[in-house]
Scaffold this motif. Structure first.
Motif, short mmCIF file in Angstrom:
data_model
loop_
_atom_site.label_atom_id
_atom_site.label_comp_id
_atom_site.label_asym_id
_atom_site.label_seq_id
_atom_site.Cartn_x
_atom_site.Cartn_y
_atom_site.Cartn_z
N GLY A 9 0.81 -1.20 0.00
CA GLY A 9 0.00 0.00 0.00
C GLY A 9 0.85 1.26 0.00
O GLY A 9 2.08 1.19 0.13
N GLY A 10 0.19 2.40 -0.14
CA GLY A 10 0.92 3.66 -0.13
C GLY A 10 0.10 4.79 -0.68
O GLY A 10 -1.12 4.66 -0.85
N LEU A 11 0.78 5.89 -0.96
CA LEU A 11 0.15 7.08 -1.51
C LEU A 11 0.47 7.16 -3.00
O LEU A 11 1.64 7.05 -3.39
CB LEU A 11 0.67 8.32 -0.79
CG LEU A 11 0.22 9.68 -1.34
CD1 LEU A 11 -1.28 9.85 -1.21
CD2 LEU A 11 0.97 10.80 -0.60
N VAL A 12 -0.54 7.35 -3.81
CA VAL A 12 -0.35 7.41 -5.26
C VAL A 12 -1.30 8.45 -5.83
O VAL A 12 -2.38 8.70 -5.27
CB VAL A 12 -0.59 6.02 -5.90
CG1 VAL A 12 -2.02 5.57 -5.71
CG2 VAL A 12 -0.18 6.00 -7.35
N GLN A 13 -0.90 9.06 -6.93
CA GLN A 13 -1.78 10.03 -7.59
C GLN A 13 -2.84 9.32 -8.41
O GLN A 13 -2.65 8.17 -8.85
CB GLN A 13 -0.95 10.94 -8.50
CG GLN A 13 -0.10 11.95 -7.75
CD GLN A 13 0.55 12.96 -8.68
OE1 GLN A 13 0.80 12.67 -9.84
NE2 GLN A 13 0.83 14.14 -8.16
N ALA A 14 -3.93 9.99 -8.62
CA ALA A 14 -5.00 9.44 -9.46
C ALA A 14 -4.43 9.05 -10.82
O ALA A 14 -3.63 9.78 -11.40
CB ALA A 14 -6.12 10.46 -9.61
N GLY A 15 -4.86 7.89 -11.29
CA GLY A 15 -4.34 7.37 -12.54
C GLY A 15 -3.15 6.45 -12.38
O GLY A 15 -2.75 5.78 -13.34
N GLY A 16 -2.59 6.42 -11.19
CA GLY A 16 -1.42 5.59 -10.94
C GLY A 16 -1.78 4.15 -10.63
O GLY A 16 -2.94 3.75 -10.69
N SER A 17 -0.73 3.39 -10.29
CA SER A 17 -0.90 1.96 -10.03
C SER A 17 -0.21 1.55 -8.74
O SER A 17 0.77 2.17 -8.31
CB SER A 17 -0.30 1.14 -11.18
OG SER A 17 -0.96 1.40 -12.40
N LEU A 18 -0.73 0.50 -8.14
CA LEU A 18 -0.10 -0.14 -7.00
C LEU A 18 -0.33 -1.65 -7.11
O LEU A 18 -1.34 -2.09 -7.69
CB LEU A 18 -0.70 0.34 -5.67
CG LEU A 18 -0.31 1.71 -5.15
CD1 LEU A 18 -1.14 2.05 -3.92
CD2 LEU A 18 1.17 1.77 -4.82
N ARG A 19 0.58 -2.41 -6.53
CA ARG A 19 0.40 -3.85 -6.46
C ARG A 19 0.45 -4.29 -5.01
O ARG A 19 1.48 -4.12 -4.34
CB ARG A 19 1.49 -4.58 -7.25
CG ARG A 19 1.25 -6.08 -7.39
CD ARG A 19 2.49 -6.78 -7.85
NE ARG A 19 2.23 -8.13 -8.32
CZ ARG A 19 3.14 -9.11 -8.35
NH1 ARG A 19 4.38 -8.85 -7.94
NH2 ARG A 19 2.82 -10.31 -8.79
#
Length: 126
Positions: A9-19
């Motif tokens: 998890g974490g902080l990401v901007q809209a449109g970004g990705s996380l796994r």
């Protein structure tokens, strides 16, 4: 002791990705269905995605279908959630869970999951 531990998890901007990853220990979950849920502040826990014990069958909430992908590596006793095109409304604590029946299909009902992780925070900024 049975444990499910989420990470990624974490902080990401809209449109970004996380796994996200969910590693199981203390018991082999490779023969059981697993799922991902999420819970935002002040809201009920909601279903996100589920996979059968083999990984061949999956199911998604309509809100994430086409953007999220659930997968599993039974040799590593780990399940993943690839999240693409993230939106601010995806912000929540994400939890993995294991349950259902041995060699069973995916499980949609929260109450059928027996083991739960502590969750990992996902925050999507606009």
């Amino acid at each position: 002791q049975v444990q499910l531990v989420e990470s990624g998890g974490g902080l990401v901007q809209a449109g970004g990705s996380l796994r996200l990853s969910c590693a199981a220990s203390g018991r082999t979950f490779s023969n059981y269905p697993m799922g991902w849920f999420r819970q935002a502040p002040g809201k009920v826990r909601e279903f996100v995605a589920a996979t059968s014990w083999s990984g061949r069958s999956t199911y998604y909430a309509s809100s994430v279908k086409g953007r999220f992908t659930i997968s599993r590596d039974n040799a590593k006793n780990t399940v993943y959630l690839q999240m693409n095109s993230l939106k601010p409304e995806d912000t929540a604590v994400y939890l993995c869970a294991a349950g259902g029946t041995l060699y069973g299909g995916y499980v949609l009902n929260l109450s059928e999951y027996v083991y739960w992780g502590q969750g990992t925070q996902v925050t999507v900024s606009s």
